[in-house]
Design a protein around this motif. Structure first.
Motif, short mmCIF file in Angstrom:
data_model
loop_
_atom_site.label_atom_id
_atom_site.label_comp_id
_atom_site.label_asym_id
_atom_site.label_seq_id
_atom_site.Cartn_x
_atom_site.Cartn_y
_atom_site.Cartn_z
N PHE A 91 45.29 44.36 42.21
CA PHE A 91 45.15 43.32 41.19
C PHE A 91 44.90 41.94 41.81
CE2 PHE A 91 47.21 40.05 38.55
CZ PHE A 91 46.42 40.17 37.42
N ILE A 92 45.48 41.67 42.96
CA ILE A 92 45.36 40.35 43.59
C ILE A 92 43.91 40.00 43.89
CG2 ILE A 92 45.97 38.99 45.63
CD1 ILE A 92 48.69 40.49 45.59
N PRO A 93 43.14 40.85 44.60
CA PRO A 93 41.74 40.47 44.85
C PRO A 93 40.89 40.42 43.57
CG PRO A 93 42.19 42.61 45.83
CD PRO A 93 43.48 42.07 45.32
N LEU A 94 41.22 41.25 42.57
CA LEU A 94 40.48 41.18 41.31
C LEU A 94 40.69 39.84 40.63
CD1 LEU A 94 41.08 44.76 39.88
CD2 LEU A 94 38.97 43.82 40.82
N ARG A 95 41.91 39.36 40.67
CA ARG A 95 42.21 38.06 40.07
C ARG A 95 41.53 36.92 40.82
NH1 ARG A 95 47.75 35.28 40.17
NH2 ARG A 95 47.14 33.36 39.23
N ILE A 96 41.51 37.01 42.14
CA ILE A 96 40.84 35.99 42.95
C ILE A 96 39.34 36.01 42.66
CG2 ILE A 96 40.22 35.35 45.31
CD1 ILE A 96 43.02 36.32 46.15
N GLU A 97 38.75 37.21 42.56
CA GLU A 97 37.32 37.31 42.26
C GLU A 97 37.00 36.72 40.90
OE1 GLU A 97 33.77 40.59 41.76
OE2 GLU A 97 35.80 41.27 42.18
N LEU A 98 37.86 36.97 39.92
CA LEU A 98 37.65 36.40 38.59
C LEU A 98 37.66 34.88 38.65
CD1 LEU A 98 37.30 36.88 35.56
CD2 LEU A 98 39.79 36.88 35.38
#
Length: 61
Positions: free
Chosen positions: A36-43
């Protein structure tokens, strides 16, 4: 070993998120958190792009 600032920042964010957790509910929940962490950063990167981006790129559709 060489690395980029992006990878260093991501590893720092992993540590920041997981360090205060004394107990994780299980291996799968830990994997979900770390995914979830990299997905949130990408968003966040997508919503505030730096410079001019080509509007025909797939993630802008």
């Amino acid at each position: 070993m060489r690395t980029t600032n992006i990878v260093k920042g991501l590893n720092k964010e992993f540590k920041r998120r997981t360090k205060p957790m004394e107990i994780v509910a299980g291996e799968n929940s830990c994997y979900r958190l770390l995914a979830f962490i990299p997905l949130r950063i990408e968003l966040a990167w997508r919503t505030a792009p730096i410079g001019k981006m080509n509007a025909n790129l797939p993630f802008f559709r």
